[in-house]
Every structure is written in structure tokens, then in C-alpha cells.
Write an enzyme that holds these catalytic residues in place. Structure first.
Site, PDB file in Angstrom:
ATOM      1  N   CYS A  41       9.484  93.030  50.251  1.00 55.11           N
ATOM      2  CA  CYS A  41       9.346  94.026  49.180  1.00 55.11           C
ATOM      3  C   CYS A  41      10.471  93.919  48.157  1.00 55.11           C
ATOM      4  CB  CYS A  41       9.303  95.413  49.812  1.00 55.11           C
ATOM      5  SG  CYS A  41       9.247  96.743  48.619  1.00 55.11           S
ATOM      6  N   LYS A  53       7.482  94.219  39.980  1.00 52.98           N
ATOM      7  CA  LYS A  53       7.479  95.365  39.059  1.00 52.98           C
ATOM      8  C   LYS A  53       8.475  95.157  37.925  1.00 52.98           C
ATOM      9  CE  LYS A  53       4.621  96.010  41.169  1.00 52.98           C
ATOM     10  NZ  LYS A  53       3.986  95.484  42.411  1.00 52.98           N
ATOM     11  N   HIS A  89       0.921 121.026  29.537  1.00 57.72           N
ATOM     12  CA  HIS A  89       0.267 120.461  28.353  1.00 57.72           C
ATOM     13  C   HIS A  89       1.313 120.075  27.329  1.00 57.72           C
ATOM     14  CE1 HIS A  89      -2.642 119.903  25.162  1.00 57.72           C
ATOM     15  NE2 HIS A  89      -1.866 120.646  24.380  1.00 57.72           N
TER      16      HIS A  89
HETATM   17  P1  FAD Z   1       8.709  92.492  55.174  1.00 60.07           P
HETATM   18  O1  FAD Z   1       9.060  93.225  53.923  1.00 60.07           O
HETATM   19  O2  FAD Z   1       7.973  91.233  55.084  1.00 60.07           O
HETATM   20  O3  FAD Z   1      10.069  92.304  55.980  1.00 60.07           O
HETATM   21  C1  FAD Z   1      10.160  91.577  57.145  1.00 60.07           C
HETATM   22  C2  FAD Z   1      11.582  91.053  57.294  1.00 60.07           C
HETATM   23  O4  FAD Z   1      11.726  90.540  58.607  1.00 60.07           O
HETATM   24  C3  FAD Z   1      11.934  89.920  56.339  1.00 60.07           C
HETATM   25  O5  FAD Z   1      13.221  90.130  55.796  1.00 60.07           O
HETATM   26  C4  FAD Z   1      11.938  88.684  57.253  1.00 60.07           C
HETATM   27  O6  FAD Z   1      12.821  87.678  56.808  1.00 60.07           O
HETATM   28  C5  FAD Z   1      12.442  89.316  58.544  1.00 60.07           C
HETATM   29  N1  FAD Z   1      12.104  88.570  59.745  1.00 60.07           N
HETATM   30  C6  FAD Z   1      10.930  88.017  60.100  1.00 60.07           C
HETATM   31  N2  FAD Z   1      11.019  87.442  61.314  1.00 60.07           N
HETATM   32  C7  FAD Z   1      12.299  87.652  61.730  1.00 60.07           C
HETATM   33  C8  FAD Z   1      12.993  87.311  62.896  1.00 60.07           C
HETATM   34  N3  FAD Z   1      12.426  86.642  63.902  1.00 60.07           N
HETATM   35  N4  FAD Z   1      14.296  87.676  62.995  1.00 60.07           N
HETATM   36  C9  FAD Z   1      14.914  88.351  62.000  1.00 60.07           C
HETATM   37  N5  FAD Z   1      14.285  88.710  60.873  1.00 60.07           N
HETATM   38  C10 FAD Z   1      12.991  88.364  60.743  1.00 60.07           C
HETATM   39  N6  FAD Z   1       3.646  96.741  48.519  1.00 60.07           N
HETATM   40  C11 FAD Z   1       3.645  97.933  47.915  1.00 60.07           C
HETATM   41  O7  FAD Z   1       3.509  98.957  48.590  1.00 60.07           O
HETATM   42  N7  FAD Z   1       3.778  98.054  46.563  1.00 60.07           N
HETATM   43  C12 FAD Z   1       3.921  96.978  45.773  1.00 60.07           C
HETATM   44  O8  FAD Z   1       4.051  97.114  44.555  1.00 60.07           O
HETATM   45  C13 FAD Z   1       3.925  95.691  46.378  1.00 60.07           C
HETATM   46  N8  FAD Z   1       4.057  94.586  45.630  1.00 60.07           N
HETATM   47  C14 FAD Z   1       4.092  93.374  46.238  1.00 60.07           C
HETATM   48  C15 FAD Z   1       4.201  92.238  45.434  1.00 60.07           C
HETATM   49  C16 FAD Z   1       4.227  90.987  46.011  1.00 60.07           C
HETATM   50  C17 FAD Z   1       4.368  89.782  45.121  1.00 60.07           C
HETATM   51  C18 FAD Z   1       4.143  90.866  47.420  1.00 60.07           C
HETATM   52  C19 FAD Z   1       4.211  89.510  48.062  1.00 60.07           C
HETATM   53  C20 FAD Z   1       4.012  91.974  48.219  1.00 60.07           C
HETATM   54  C21 FAD Z   1       3.972  93.243  47.637  1.00 60.07           C
HETATM   55  N9  FAD Z   1       3.815  94.397  48.393  1.00 60.07           N
HETATM   56  C22 FAD Z   1       3.786  95.620  47.785  1.00 60.07           C
HETATM   57  C23 FAD Z   1       3.676  94.344  49.851  1.00 60.07           C
HETATM   58  C24 FAD Z   1       5.014  94.691  50.534  1.00 60.07           C
HETATM   59  O9  FAD Z   1       6.005  93.792  50.093  1.00 60.07           O
HETATM   60  C25 FAD Z   1       4.872  94.607  52.046  1.00 60.07           C
HETATM   61  O10 FAD Z   1       3.791  95.407  52.464  1.00 60.07           O
HETATM   62  C26 FAD Z   1       6.125  95.098  52.732  1.00 60.07           C
HETATM   63  O11 FAD Z   1       7.233  94.329  52.345  1.00 60.07           O
HETATM   64  C27 FAD Z   1       5.971  95.044  54.255  1.00 60.07           C
HETATM   65  O12 FAD Z   1       7.132  95.483  54.851  1.00 60.07           O
HETATM   66  P2  FAD Z   1       7.549  94.971  56.311  1.00 60.07           P
HETATM   67  O13 FAD Z   1       8.842  95.667  56.618  1.00 60.07           O
HETATM   68  O14 FAD Z   1       6.433  95.129  57.242  1.00 60.07           O
HETATM   69  O15 FAD Z   1       7.809  93.408  56.175  1.00 60.07           O
HETATM   70  P1  NAI Z   2      -5.565  90.606  48.431  1.00 51.73           P
HETATM   71  O1  NAI Z   2      -6.103  90.750  49.782  1.00 51.73           O
HETATM   72  O2  NAI Z   2      -5.230  91.816  47.625  1.00 51.73           O
HETATM   73  O3  NAI Z   2      -6.557  89.742  47.526  1.00 51.73           O
HETATM   74  C1  NAI Z   2      -6.931  88.448  47.861  1.00 51.73           C
HETATM   75  C2  NAI Z   2      -8.148  88.070  47.039  1.00 51.73           C
HETATM   76  O4  NAI Z   2      -8.404  86.694  47.245  1.00 51.73           O
HETATM   77  C3  NAI Z   2      -9.403  88.811  47.433  1.00 51.73           C
HETATM   78  O5  NAI Z   2     -10.058  89.272  46.288  1.00 51.73           O
HETATM   79  C4  NAI Z   2     -10.202  87.777  48.196  1.00 51.73           C
HETATM   80  O6  NAI Z   2     -11.609  87.989  48.112  1.00 51.73           O
HETATM   81  C5  NAI Z   2      -9.787  86.517  47.470  1.00 51.73           C
HETATM   82  N1  NAI Z   2      -9.948  85.289  48.238  1.00 51.73           N
HETATM   83  C6  NAI Z   2      -9.737  85.092  49.559  1.00 51.73           C
HETATM   84  N2  NAI Z   2      -9.956  83.799  49.885  1.00 51.73           N
HETATM   85  C7  NAI Z   2     -10.281  83.178  48.733  1.00 51.73           C
HETATM   86  C8  NAI Z   2     -10.609  81.831  48.403  1.00 51.73           C
HETATM   87  N3  NAI Z   2     -10.617  80.876  49.318  1.00 51.73           N
HETATM   88  N4  NAI Z   2     -10.899  81.530  47.119  1.00 51.73           N
HETATM   89  C9  NAI Z   2     -10.890  82.497  46.147  1.00 51.73           C
HETATM   90  N5  NAI Z   2     -10.594  83.789  46.421  1.00 51.73           N
HETATM   91  C10 NAI Z   2     -10.289  84.119  47.685  1.00 51.73           C
HETATM   92  O7  NAI Z   2      -4.290  89.653  48.611  1.00 51.73           O
HETATM   93  P2  NAI Z   2      -3.084  89.327  47.651  1.00 51.73           P
HETATM   94  O8  NAI Z   2      -3.430  89.625  46.236  1.00 51.73           O
HETATM   95  O9  NAI Z   2      -2.630  87.974  48.020  1.00 51.73           O
HETATM   96  O10 NAI Z   2      -2.002  90.376  48.125  1.00 51.73           O
HETATM   97  C11 NAI Z   2      -1.548  90.384  49.488  1.00 51.73           C
HETATM   98  C12 NAI Z   2      -1.118  91.740  49.892  1.00 51.73           C
HETATM   99  O11 NAI Z   2       0.047  92.136  49.210  1.00 51.73           O
HETATM  100  C13 NAI Z   2      -2.182  92.758  49.600  1.00 51.73           C
HETATM  101  O12 NAI Z   2      -2.796  93.093  50.810  1.00 51.73           O
HETATM  102  C14 NAI Z   2      -1.478  93.926  49.038  1.00 51.73           C
HETATM  103  O13 NAI Z   2      -1.584  94.990  49.931  1.00 51.73           O
HETATM  104  C15 NAI Z   2      -0.013  93.518  48.913  1.00 51.73           C
HETATM  105  N6  NAI Z   2       0.411  93.747  47.538  1.00 51.73           N
HETATM  106  C16 NAI Z   2       0.440  95.022  47.062  1.00 51.73           C
HETATM  107  C17 NAI Z   2       0.774  95.273  45.762  1.00 51.73           C
HETATM  108  C18 NAI Z   2       0.745  96.670  45.277  1.00 51.73           C
HETATM  109  O14 NAI Z   2       0.705  97.570  46.092  1.00 51.73           O
HETATM  110  N7  NAI Z   2       0.753  96.902  43.984  1.00 51.73           N
HETATM  111  C19 NAI Z   2       1.142  94.210  44.837  1.00 51.73           C
HETATM  112  C20 NAI Z   2       1.023  92.899  45.428  1.00 51.73           C
HETATM  113  C21 NAI Z   2       0.702  92.712  46.729  1.00 51.73           C
END
Ligand code: FAD
Ligand code: NAI
Length: 469
Positions: free
Chosen positions: A46, A55, A448
Site C-alpha cells: 500500500c 494516488k 449547502h
Molecule cells: P501488503 O501491503 O502486501 O504487505 C505485506 C508485507 O509483508 C510486505 O511488506 C511484504 O514485503 C511483507 N512480507 C511478505 N512475506 C514476508 C515474509 N515472509 N517475511 C517478512 N515480510 C514479508 N487498496 C486500497 O484500499 N486503496 C487503494 O487505493 C489501493 N491502491 C492500490 C494501488 C496499487 C497499484 C496496488 C498494487 C494495490 C492497491 N491497493 C489499494 C491494494 C492494497 O495495497 C492492498 O490491499 C494492501 O496493501 C494489503 O495489505 P496487506 O497488509 O495484506 O499486504
Molecule cells: P482487478 O481484479 O481489479 O481487475 C483485473 C481485470 O483484469 C478484470 O477486469 C479481469 O476481468 C481482467 N482480466 C483477468 N485476466 C485477464 C486476461 N487474461 N486478459 C485480459 N483481462 C483479464 O485487478 P487489478 O486491477 O490488477 O487490481 C488488483 C487488486 O488491487 C484489486 O483487487 C484491487 O482490490 C486492488 N486495488 C485497489 C485500488 C483501489 O482501491 N482504488 C487501486 C488499485 C488496486
């Protein structure tokens, strides 16, 4: 050997919130984190390569786009010049401040931060391998797995982080692509696709399904797609990618219609693969305590308990939406349960947001879900064209839709597409946590002129007395 009440493996939103809550409750706690890519910083996906950097770029690129395309309408004439290096640098500064903030919160709540890769080594035992290869053995009454997730791969499309990137690569490109092909019309594809489109890329999104953003209310998704298309994003739906070939200067992507038919080759400067994420459990030693992940790799849990006594799992590594606030809610509930309190997560009320323009935000059931359940419901809808604040700000795209039980009037779903709706959905989260009726919102005074009045007007619409449209 250090002894703990709780050892948490992973320092993302699941892990760091669990650690803080454990510290607050007086438990002796350690958080083991190896950092994203071994970077030695807290915050997980995150903070480092997810929510926060995306963001940061969405905000900066929105400002750029506004300056280039919308300021003139307000009587402000400027020609913005992009400084991509500075845009990336300010993103990293903010990320650095946020990760440092977690270090501060760990100190404040007496959390031991153990840097390195954690591995469960039998009941109550965790071994941590540091960057120098040294192994530290720890013991705990409870182990919480919060190791998160990684981008999912696609056979035939090899991510090299040069020309074919995943979300991590797309957050750090050093030039604006002339053309970008995005695989997957999900949240990552549309958010990061929007960033690069606003900065000047021609963006084409290839999606397997016949719609974008699965899980979003279909009416909202249609409006959303129309809006993104108007901005210049091109969608190729019902299409599957069968391979990608990268060269020094670009990528050729082979695409076929899902229903069969002629294949085509699309060319672009860069490809972003964004087809979902997979749970991360590699090298975690699950077998030493008899935990077997499910077919897709998720750790099965019942109220955050795994099948192994004293081992818990939260966040992206378990089933449910992969969202930071879901991980955070589970962290609190899991730790409170460990501490002998009552832990609870309202899984039906986890909001989703897409931070594009317009933004999309929703909580509760979609119309499709209610129809599938056979539940009788009423809908109230209000367009932002009729909202005075949206009108004076020239941000009239989108609407609010409220779904309520036809008999009891309990709010069952809230679906928002429009300006700044990410900041407005929380009102419905609270209302629905309290099991409010749509009439409760309809009869609540809203300030408002604000966009939030649209929330009230839509609620009025459930009983057919919307006054301002
Ligand atoms: P993570 O954040 O993945 O943290 C896991 C941590 O564990 C990492 O630091 C990893 O290195 C560490 N780890 C793993 N294995 C080990 C190990 N064996 N020993 C020690 N450390 C380890 N979610 C939202 O709600 N809003 C958003 O706007 C949003 N935007 C996103 C944009 C992108 C591009 C991506 C990729 C994801 C986004 N997400 C968003 C999803 C969000 O990032 C994840 O849902 C969230 O980070 C999950 O939290 P977590 O603690 O489960 O895991
Ligand atoms: P996603 O699950 O949101 O979307 C993946 C998309 O790829 C789907 O529309 C699916 O139908 C499509 N897809 C799957 N296989 C495919 C293929 N072979 N060819 C073409 N299309 C295919 O996954 P995404 O966007 O990778 O995000 C991963 C996770 O990260 C999400 O589950 C989301 O919860 C989290 N995330 C959250 C954000 C937020 O809260 N604003 C921002 C970014 C990520």
C-alpha cells in the site's frame, strides 16, 4: 530467545495496524517485515508500490490535466509544462514521510520492528533471516500472517519492468509513453491508465470480459466506461491476450476475440499487465504448522484463525477484497480476538473506490446482486448535473444511486460516480453500519452548497420525493 504474545509477519496495512493495536492493548508484539523488494521500509504494498504512490500520481496528473484542459473555462490561461522527474520525486517524498510515520507509531506503541524475511518454524516459532543472512529465532503465543499479495502473471506475457511492466513498474516510468496497452480493465488498469493518458499517452485497454470493472454496479460501470472513452481511452472488450513480445523500443501484443475469430497484433511503447493479484506465501513455512493454502493460494481462515492453533491470517493473503481498509479492519478484529475481546468485521460493508475522474465509490449490494437474490428493492437516483456545487465547479458528470429494501426501507447499496465521491461514500458506510433507512438520510440536514446534497436527494428519490431534479 525473544518471547512475544504476538509476532506479526508482514508490515503492510494488515500487519502494521495489527502491531499498533496489539501495542495499544498491552501485548508484547513484534512485526517482522522484509520490505518490498528487500527495501527495509514499513508499509507494505500500500505505502510503497500501491495505494499511496498511485494516488500521488493520480492527484498530480489530474492537476496537470486540469491546467491543460479545464483552467481556460474558469478564465485561467496557462500552458503547463510537464516535469516528470519532479512528479516522481514528490511522490517518493510523500511515500517516505508515510513510511517514517509508521516507524514512529511502532515506537509510540512499543512494537519491535524485526527487519528480515519471516518463516514459521513450527508451532509458536518464527525464524527471521536478515539482509546479511543472519537468522534470529523468535517465539510467540500467537503468529499473525499478513504477508499480502503480488501482481498475478499471464503466460506468454513476461514482465521485464522495462517495456512490459506491472503496477510497480507503471508507477515509475521515466518517460511518458506515446502509446500504452493495458491488459485488464480493473482498478489498477484504469487508475494507472488514467495517469498516463492525462500525461499524454494514447491508452488502449484490453479486457477479457464484455464489461469493465467486474463487481461494480453495471449501470455505473457503463457510465464510467463512456466517460473514460470520452477522455480518449480506448477499450477492447471480450478480448484475450495470447502473447507479448518486447523489443528495445516497444511491445507487440497478440490479441484474440474471446468468442473466437481473427487474431490481431497491437503495437505500443509499453504494456501494463494488471489482471489481478495473488496471495504471497512463498517461503513462509506454512507446512511446518500444517496449513494448506486453497487452490488459488489463499490461506483459509475462520474469524482470522487458520487451521493451525495460534496461527492467524489477515489482509490480501486471505479471501475477500484486496483492499487496504479490509486488511486494517481484519487487523483490529484479529488482535482484539487474541486479546480476549470480541472482534468483528462487517464484510458486507467494505467500500470500494476507483480514484479516476470521475471517481467511483460504492458500498453494499449492486442492483445485479439484489436481483439475483430475489430481494425486492427501490432505487433513488440523483444526477450531479442538478447539484449546485457540482454545477458551479463544472464537474457535473455522474450520479448517486441508492438502493433500499422495498418493505423496510433499509439502505442496501450506495453507488456513486462523480466528483470527489471517494470522500462521500463514508456517509453511507456509517448509515449502513447503523442499519439506517433511506428516509434517515433523506431527512438529515446536509450543508449547502455541497456535493453531499446529492446523497440526500438520491435518498429522497427512494420514496419518490427528490426535490431538486
Ligand atoms: P501488503 O501491503 O502486501 O504487505 C505485506 C508485507 O509483508 C510486505 O511488506 C511484504 O514485503 C511483507 N512480507 C511478505 N512475506 C514476508 C515474509 N515472509 N517475511 C517478512 N515480510 C514479508 N487498496 C486500497 O484500499 N486503496 C487503494 O487505493 C489501493 N491502491 C492500490 C494501488 C496499487 C497499484 C496496488 C498494487 C494495490 C492497491 N491497493 C489499494 C491494494 C492494497 O495495497 C492492498 O490491499 C494492501 O496493501 C494489503 O495489505 P496487506 O497488509 O495484506 O499486504
Ligand atoms: P482487478 O481484479 O481489479 O481487475 C483485473 C481485470 O483484469 C478484470 O477486469 C479481469 O476481468 C481482467 N482480466 C483477468 N485476466 C485477464 C486476461 N487474461 N486478459 C485480459 N483481462 C483479464 O485487478 P487489478 O486491477 O490488477 O487490481 C488488483 C487488486 O488491487 C484489486 O483487487 C484491487 O482490490 C486492488 N486495488 C485497489 C485500488 C483501489 O482501491 N482504488 C487501486 C488499485 C488496486
Amino acid at each position: 530467545m525473544a518471547q512475544y504474545d504476538v509476532i506479526i509477519i508482514g508490515g503492510g496495512p494488515g500487519g502494521y495496524n495489527a502491531a499498533i493495536r496489539a501495542g495499544q492493548l498491552g501485548l508484547k508484539v513484534a512485526c517482522v517485515d522484509k520490505g518490498i523488494d528487500g527495501g527495509g521500509v514499513l508499509g507494505g504494498t500500500c505505502l510503497n508500490v500501491g495505494c499511496m504512490p498511485s494516488k500521488a500520481l493520480l492527484h498530480a496528473s489530474e492537476m496537470y490535466d486540469a491546467a491543460a484542459n479545464h483552467f481556460a473555462e474558469l478564465g485561467i490561461e496557462v500552458t503547463p509544462k510537464l516535469n516528470l522527474a519532479q512528479m516522481m520525486a514528490q511522490k517518493q517524498v510523500s511515500v517516505g514521510q508515510l513510511t517514517k510515520g509508521i516507524e514512529f507509531l511502532f515506537k509510540k506503541n512499543k512494537v519491535d520492528w524485526v527487519k528480515g524475511a519471516g518463516r514459521i518454524a513450527g508451532a509458536g516459532k518464527v525464524e527471521v533471516t536478515g539482509a546479511d543472512g543472519a537468522i534470529t529465532a523468535l517465539e510467540a503465543k500467537n503468529i499473525v500472517i499478513a504477508t499480502g499479495s503480488l501482481p498475478a502473471g499471464l503466460p506468454g506475457v513476461e514482465v521485464d519492468q522495462k517495456r512490459i511492466v506491472d503496477s510497480t513498474g507503471a508507477l515509475s516510468l521515466t518517460e511518458v509513453p506515446k502509446s500504452l496497452l493495458v491488459i485488464g480493465a480493473g482498478i489498477i488498469g484504469l487508475e494507472l491508465g488514467s495517469v498516463w493518458r492525462r500525461l499524454g499517452a494514447q491508452v488502449t485497454v484490453v479486457e477479457f470480459l464484455d464489461r469493465i470493472t467486474p463487481g461494480m454496479d453495471a449501470e455505473v460501470a457503463k457510465t464510467f466506461q463512456r466517460s473514460l472513452t470520452k477522455q480518449g481511452m480506448v477499450f477492447k472488450l471480450s478480448s484475450k491476450v495470447t502473447g507479448a513480445k518486447a523489443s528495445k523500443t516497444g511491445v507487440s501484443l497478440s490479441v484474440e476475440p474471446v468468442a473466437g475469430g481473427a487474431a490481431e497484433t497491437l503495437e505500443a511503447d509499453y504494456v501494463l499487465l494488471a489482471i489481478g493479484r495473488k496471495p504471497y506465501t512463498e517461503g513462509l513455512g506454512l507446512e511446518t504448522v500444517g496449513i494448506t493454502p486453497d487452490k488459488r493460494g489463499f490461506i483459509p481462515t475462520d474469524h482470522w484463525k487458520t487451521s493451525a492453533p495460534g496461527v492467524w491470517a489477515i489482509g490480501d493473503v486471505t479471501l475477500g477484497p484486496m483492499l487496504a481498509h479490509k486488511a486494517e479492519d481484519e487487523a483490529v478484529a484479529c488482535i482484539e480476538t487474541i486479546a480476549g475481546k470480541a472482534g468483528h468485521v462487517a464484510y458486507g460493508l467494505i467500500p470500494s473506490v476507483v480514484y479516476t475522474t470521475p471517481e467511483v465509490a460504492w458500498v453494499g449490494k449492486t442492483e445485479e446482486e439484489l436481483k439475483a437474490e430475489g430481494r425486492a428493492y427501490k432505487a433513488g437516483k440523483f444526477p450531479f448535473t442538478a447539484n449546485s456545487r457540482a454545477r458551479i465547479n463544472h464537474e457535473t458528470e455522474g450520479f448517486v444511486k441508492i438502493l433500499a429494501d422495498a418493505t423496510t426501507d433499509e439502505i442496501l447499496g450506495a453507488h456513486l460516480i462523480g466528483p470527489h465521491v471517494s470522500e462521500m461514500i463514508g456517509e453511507y458506510c456509517v448509515a449502513m453500519e447503523f442499519r439506517a433507512a433511506s428516509e434517515d438520510v433523506a431527512r438529515t440536514c446536509h450543508p449547502h452548497p455541497t456535493r453531499s446534497e446529492a446523497l440526500r436527494q438520491a435518498a429522497m428519490g427512494v420514496e419518490g420525493w427528490t426535490m431538486q431534479a
